[in-house]
Write an enzyme that holds these catalytic residues in place. Structure first.
Site, PDB file in Angstrom:
ATOM      1  CG  ASP A 105      -9.848  -0.815   4.521  1.00  0.00           C
ATOM      2  OD1 ASP A 105      -9.614  -1.103   3.335  1.00  0.00           O
ATOM      3  OD2 ASP A 105      -9.202  -1.262   5.488  1.00  0.00           O
TER       4      ASP A 105
ATOM      5  CE  LYS B  42      -3.750  -2.554   2.056  1.00  0.00           C
ATOM      6  NZ  LYS B  42      -4.399  -3.071   3.262  1.00  0.00           N
TER       7      LYS B  42
ATOM      8  CD  GLN C  97      -3.372  -4.690   6.340  1.00  0.00           C
ATOM      9  OE1 GLN C  97      -3.222  -3.717   5.612  1.00  0.00           O
ATOM     10  NE2 GLN C  97      -4.042  -5.765   5.955  1.00  0.00           N
TER      11      GLN C  97
END
Ligand code: NDP
Length: 284
Positions: A120, A53, A97
């Site tokens: 997200d 990322k 994460q």
């Protein structure tokens, strides 16, 4: 022979487009779009994802920050880090994460991220927006799947779409996006009575299960479009999807490979969300 939809190639193209827009954003706002990624603990797979990322942000000309916290970090401390990032104007996207260590409650953490920075798209506010079709940010993996179909010229409208898997991250939101594109959507899961019969109906079949070679050739209608979201390891430890690729590929019209399919598109959609979040925030 199927046309192979390369997520790797499409990603390259889309990341170029995002980089262009990030440059324009910088010209107009005097700063780059910014993403902060928090990782708690030492999960090796998570570390690879976070590194990818960070690298993708570089490719897209965006600012990126990785915050590494030790495994034992108390929940309160993680929440304080999120609060700080919520308040920082140069950070447009915040991603924690997953999975988190057991002592930290995932839902509490997700709910703490400001919905405007929730790239997200897991926050209940954003899930609600998605459900009502009134949204800017779409969850990355499902958005990546739809983008792959659209950019490959696969028509979704009026097509029978079968999604195998009903997770909150993939199956459910993907069903919503396909519905919005006017597909006729069936969602299957482990209690589906006759999975093979459902799959055989599919013009567009999406596998999001997490089991290698689960979708076999006898489950696929000839000429169908097959999208493989799965990321698994086979007996030899190699990356593979949920589809028995070797036997399914000759049957279908389009197929996505693993690796190099949905995976890179997911990260690309994260970049897109960071840019969109920055643009929305700049509008005020
Ligand atoms: P989950 O484990 O959360 O969900 C799996 C789904 O598959 C569940 O809905 C489950 O049904 C269903 N399922 C399991 N066994 C069967 C069965 N025998 N028959 C029918 N359905 C079954 O996984 P995720 O959705 O998070 O991920 C799915 C896969 O996609 C994984 O391989 C994951 O690694 C991968 N993934 C890939 C991403 C990418 O970027 N390419 C991103 C996210 C995930 P039930 O609900 O009834 O239990």
């Amino acid at each position: 022979m199927a046309t192979i939809i390369s997520g790797k190639e499409l990603s390259l193209q889309i990341r170029g487009e995002i980089a262009e827009k990030a440059k324009q954003f910088e010209e107009q706002n005097g700063r780059l779009p910014g993403l902060a990624v928090i990782i708690v603990g030492e999960n090796p797979a998570s570390k690879v994802y976070v590194r990818n990322k960070h690298r993708a942000c570089g490719e897209c000309g965006m600012y990126s920050e990785v915050i590494e916290l030790p495994e034992q970090t108390p929940e309160e401390e993680l929440l304080a880090v999120i609060d700080e990032l919520n308040g920082r104007s140069e950070i447009d996207g915040i991603l924690v994460q997953l999975p988190l260590p057991r002592h930290i409650k995932e839902s509490v953490v997700i709910n703490r991220i400001s919905p405007e920075k929730d790239v997200d798209v897991f926050h209940p506010v954003n899930v609600g927006r998605l459900t009502t079709g009134n949204y800017t940010l779409a969850p990355c993996t499902p958005a990546g799947v739809v983008e792959m179909l659209v950019r490959s010229g696969v028509e979704i409208k009026g097509k029978k779409c079968v999604v195998v898997g009903r997770s909150n991250i993939v199956g459910k939101p993907l069903a919503l996006l396909l519905l919005e594109k006017n597909g006729t959507v069936t969602v299957c899961h482990s209690r589906t009575a006759d999975l093979k019969a459902e799959c055989l109906e599919a013009d567009i079949l999406v596998a999001a299960i997490g089991k290698p070679k689960f979708i076999t050739a006898d489950m696929v209608k000839p000429g169908a479009v097959v999208v493989d979201v799965g990321i698994n390891r086979n007996e030899e430890g190699k990356l593979c999807g949920d589809v028995d690729y070797e036997n399914v590929e000759p049957l279908c019209s389009y197929i996505t490979p693993v690796p190099g399919g949905v995976g890179p598109m997911t990260i690309t959609m994260l970049m897109k969300n960071t840019l969109l979040a920055a643009e929305e925030r700049a509008k005020g």
